[in-house]
Design a protein around this motif. Structure first.
Motif, PDB file in Angstrom:
ATOM      1  N   ASP A 183       0.858  -1.276  -0.029  1.00 41.23           N
ATOM      2  CA  ASP A 183       0.014   0.084  -0.013  1.00 41.23           C
ATOM      3  C   ASP A 183       0.797   1.495  -0.010  1.00 41.23           C
ATOM      4  N   LEU A 184       1.942   1.252   0.900  1.00 35.96           N
ATOM      5  CA  LEU A 184       2.755   2.224   0.937  1.00 35.96           C
ATOM      6  C   LEU A 184       3.355   2.551  -0.427  1.00 35.96           C
ATOM      7  N   VAL A 185       3.950   1.538  -1.075  1.00 36.60           N
ATOM      8  CA  VAL A 185       4.726   1.794  -2.479  1.00 36.60           C
ATOM      9  C   VAL A 185       3.666   2.289  -3.461  1.00 36.60           C
ATOM     10  N   LEU A 186       2.306   1.742  -3.522  1.00 37.38           N
ATOM     11  CA  LEU A 186       1.549   2.211  -4.386  1.00 37.38           C
ATOM     12  C   LEU A 186       1.041   3.567  -4.140  1.00 37.38           C
ATOM     13  N   HIS A 187       1.071   4.130  -3.018  1.00 34.11           N
ATOM     14  CA  HIS A 187       0.671   5.404  -2.476  1.00 34.11           C
ATOM     15  C   HIS A 187       1.952   6.517  -2.947  1.00 34.11           C
ATOM     16  N   ILE A 188       3.241   5.766  -3.046  1.00 33.09           N
ATOM     17  CA  ILE A 188       4.131   6.848  -3.131  1.00 33.09           C
ATOM     18  C   ILE A 188       4.008   7.035  -4.600  1.00 33.09           C
ATOM     19  N   ILE A 189       3.921   5.921  -5.421  1.00 34.20           N
ATOM     20  CA  ILE A 189       4.067   6.043  -6.952  1.00 34.20           C
ATOM     21  C   ILE A 189       2.929   6.754  -7.348  1.00 34.20           C
ATOM     22  N   SER A 190       1.786   6.812  -6.662  1.00 36.78           N
ATOM     23  CA  SER A 190       0.568   7.763  -7.168  1.00 36.78           C
ATOM     24  C   SER A 190       0.653   9.036  -6.795  1.00 36.78           C
ATOM     25  N   LYS A 191       1.525   9.316  -5.743  1.00 39.91           N
ATOM     26  CA  LYS A 191       1.837  10.719  -5.413  1.00 39.91           C
ATOM     27  C   LYS A 191       2.978  11.599  -6.169  1.00 39.91           C
ATOM     28  N   GLU A 226       8.404   0.796 -10.792  1.00 42.91           N
ATOM     29  CA  GLU A 226       7.169   1.446 -11.323  1.00 42.91           C
ATOM     30  C   GLU A 226       6.915   2.822 -11.081  1.00 42.91           C
ATOM     31  N   GLY A 227       7.960   3.352 -10.274  1.00 48.95           N
ATOM     32  CA  GLY A 227       7.813   4.905  -9.996  1.00 48.95           C
ATOM     33  C   GLY A 227       8.818   5.425 -10.964  1.00 48.95           C
ATOM     34  N   GLY A 228       9.353   4.606 -11.900  1.00 53.07           N
ATOM     35  CA  GLY A 228      10.220   5.251 -12.844  1.00 53.07           C
ATOM     36  C   GLY A 228      11.908   5.157 -12.504  1.00 53.07           C
ATOM     37  N   ALA A 229      12.132   4.795 -11.205  1.00 54.93           N
ATOM     38  CA  ALA A 229      13.422   4.619 -10.813  1.00 54.93           C
ATOM     39  C   ALA A 229      13.995   3.296 -11.058  1.00 54.93           C
TER      40      ALA A 229
END
Lengths: 468, 206
Positions: A183-191, A226-229
């Motif tokens: 949940d935390l990593v999905l949240h980070i990516i959405s932000k 998934e966040g591009g990094a």
């Protein structure tokens, strides 16, 4: 430009030379290979009449194409059989350690290397797979590479690469009950968005990250890409060291003490300089589910699918595509979306702690009769451990199919696929169009606990209603 | 798709060709080449399957199926093109279809390095320039002459400055974009580095 971060220290340590135009030649301390992205690299070595430079620094396993129902050889799928045979032949010819099916150590490459103790702080790690970022959870710097770079690592143990910038993602407080690393990593990516990480390594830090177990940290670093990094990492601490201790390939005896002293010197300094810093409050994160076709399109379980007007201008084009592909209406609630298939597994969430959490939700419950549910342990070790704990039985009793280890329906290179426009609740990492094997299949990413809850109710559900 | 594929070799300084526009952000490598086509031990047959599922969905209306694009070699895309999986099969499929260069708002990191490694220069342009090119392509044929030395793209009517990483530009101009030889030249430094690394001393041979 960043200074004195773990990334800077480990990069500088592995730098062999500066190449014309500003890229660096970086030594790769650990090279992991699998059957999909290596055959062409070995082919290129042959064409160029080159040898594997340091065969002892490459380790192989087989994961992407393996069937999860019947793993007896030859595989039913001729192409899959050809791929595993090619890997077997290449490893034998070049004297590369290979953890094959039945060895007790086969599994998804990013699950296997940490559980063998191969992944260690301060290493540079590369693999022809974008989720190589997983290994950063141990304070290594780890990159996904393409096949030409796999060839380069085999031939020279180095790659040419531009140094990345470093963004610190500081996570305050701690995750609340029923909210997980996923949940935390999905949240980070959405932000931050799915391309914010391009050109960056992500350093995840702060109290919420310190609190996480090693397996949860792997989930976070796994989805950096998934966040591009291309690379994500966490500074090593006592949890890191005790996870590695006594693993098969961990340093032993006097080497252990030396390793420990060195590992402790690696973490980012208190006054490190970052190219960018982002702060967020982990206690505000809720169970999170993707609604669209990129991992950045996610919302909390009680939120509505965003309206076009509420989105940033650059997000509108993909949102329109997502509404249409997913057959969702803007403003619709994600909760209660009917589910056809539930999948627990993958390099993101196929570890023993993931299975434990899901089994806890499933205990004494039944999978909805409209749902096909299956669980694919991340490795043979995970499967063995689960059996010892009776977790396999909890899954089976609930109506989940218990499968053999592999990547399975995360990317559907074997026969585990969605059919038509089925909707899956999946603990994997990508909800791209067609990702799970059907060109019109629809994927909702969530934590393994949330997948278990969805399996029971036959629809997207809030796992907190099961555990509180 | 071209009948015969010859991989690029040596110096790449000019690329002239017709543009093919593909509109959309975050087009991932699963879409460029779906995973089922990765079941292969060489890249030879990938060209015909590029964008297979998107093309099937659009039933002949996908840019890669349009008659007017069949000789195109310069792909024009939007932002974060090539995100997702590290599969080199994606650029390998594009190059075998006939793509020789890509212009875009931005590219995913691994996709970008894979393109460079196989000889496809990827250039970035501001969003409005890309949109202008795409709009132009929509109405008529657009032939561009790309000059890597000057980082310029020009046609009869349009001129654009292109951005490319200096390391990539130099590699293409010198012909050293196939990195293996460059890396091999430093073998003695690599061996020295190997001996210096602390964890090489810690490792157990079990």
């Amino acid at each position: 430009m960043s200074q004195d971060t773990l990334f800077d220290k480990v990069w500088d340590l592995h730098k062999v030379s500066s190449l014309p135009g500003g890229s660096d030649q970086i030594f790769i301390g650990l090279h992991l290979i699998h059957e999909v992205t290596s055959p062409q690299a070995f082919g290129a070595l042959k064409d160029k009449n080159l040898k594997v430079k340091f065969p002892e620094r490459t380790v192989a396993t087989v994961d992407h194409i393996v069937p999860t129902d019947n793993q007896s050889r030859p595989f039913k799928d001729n192409l899959a059989e050809q791929m595993i045979e090619t890997l077997e032949k290449n490893c034998l010819e070049h004297k590369i350690r290979f953890f094959n099916i039945g060895s007790g150590n086969q599994g998804i490459v990013h699950v296997v290397a940490p559980e063998l103790g191969l992944t260690q702080p301060g290493m540079s790690i590369a693999c022809g797979d974008s989720h190589t970022s997983t290994h950063g959870a141990f304070g290594s710097i780890a990159f996904g590479i393409g096949t030409s770079q796999v060839r380069d690592v085999l031939a020279t143990q180095t790659i040419a690469m531009n140094k990345l910038k470093v963004r610190q993602i500081w996570c305050d407080n701690k995750l609340s009950n029923g909210v997980y690393a996923k949940d935390l990593v999905l949240h980070i990516i959405s932000k931050l968005g799915v391309k914010a990480g391009v050109g960056f390594a992500y350093e995840f830090s702060g109290p919420a990250i310190d609190e996480l177990s090693m397996e949860e940290r792997m989930t976070i670093c796994n989805m950096s890409i998934e966040g591009g990094a291309r690379c994500g990492y966490i500074n090593p601490d006592e949890k890191t060291f005790s996870y590695i201790k006594n693993k098969l390939c961990a340093p032993k005896n006097e080497h252990w003490d030396k390793a420990l002293t060195w590992w402790k010197s690696l973490k980012s300094n208190e006054n490190s300089i970052y190219d960018d810093v982002i702060k967020l409050d982990a206690s505000k994160v809720e169970p999170t589910v993707t609604w669209g076709i990129t991992p950045g399109q996610s919302i909390s379980i009680n939120q509505q699918i965003p309206l076009l007007d509420d989105l940033a201008p650059n997000d509108k084009l993909v949102a329109k595509e997502a509404y249409e592909y997913m057959s969702f209406k803007p403003g619709q609630l994600i909760k209660d979306t009917p589910i056809d298939v539930c999948f627990i597994g993958s390099c993101t969430n196929g570890r023993i702690s993931d299975l434990r959490v899901a089994a806890k939700v499933l205990k004494d419950k039944k999978v909805s009769k409209n749902v096909k549910a299956f669980v694919v342990p991340g490795s043979e070790k995970v499967a063995t451990e689960a059996k010892q704990e009776g977790i396999d039985q909890i899954f089976k009793d609930s109506g989940f199919q218990w499968r053999e280890p592999g990547c399975s329906m995360c990317l559907a290179m074997n026969s585990d696929k969605l059919i038509g426009n089925q909707v899956s609740a999946s603990s994997s990492n990508r909800n791209f169009k067609g990702r799970q094997g059907s060109p019109s299949g629809r994927t909702l990413l969530m934590s393994p606990a949330m997948v278990a809850a969805a399996a029971i109710n036959g629809k997207v559900s809030d796992v907190r209603e099961f555990i509180n | 798709m071209r009948s015969k594929f010859t991989p690029p070799i040596g110096k790449i300084s000019n690329i002239n060709g017709q543009c093919i526009s593909l509109i959309g952000n975050d087009i991932d490598t699963d879409r460029i080449i779906p995973a089922r086509f990765l079941k292969c031990v060489n890249f030879d047959s990938l060209g015909e399957y590029v964008f297979e599922d998107d093309r099937k969905t659009l039933k002949g209306k996908h840019p890669f199926d349009l008659e007017e694009n069949k000789n195109s070699s310069i792909l024009v895309v939007n932002s974060n093109f090539g995100c997702g999986s590290s599969r080199e099969h994606a650029p390998q499929a594009l190059i075998r279809w006939g793509i020789k260069a890509i212009l875009g708002e931005s590219f995913a990191d691994i996709f970008y390095s894979n393109c460079i490694a196989i000889g496809i220069p990827c250039f970035t342009l501001p969003k409005n320039s890309i949109e202008e090119i795409q709009k132009y392509c929509h109405n008529q044929f657009l032939f561009l002459e790309i000059d890597l030395k000057k980082s310029l793209a020009k046609s009869k009517y349009l001129n654009f400055n292109l951005e490319i990483k200096e390391s990539s530009r130099k590699m293409f101009l010198s012909g050293e974009w196939d990195a293996t030889a460059t890396l091999l030249a430093n073998t003695s430094l690599v061996e020295k580095k190997f001996k210096e690394l602390p964890y090489i001393q810690f490792c157990n041979d079990n």
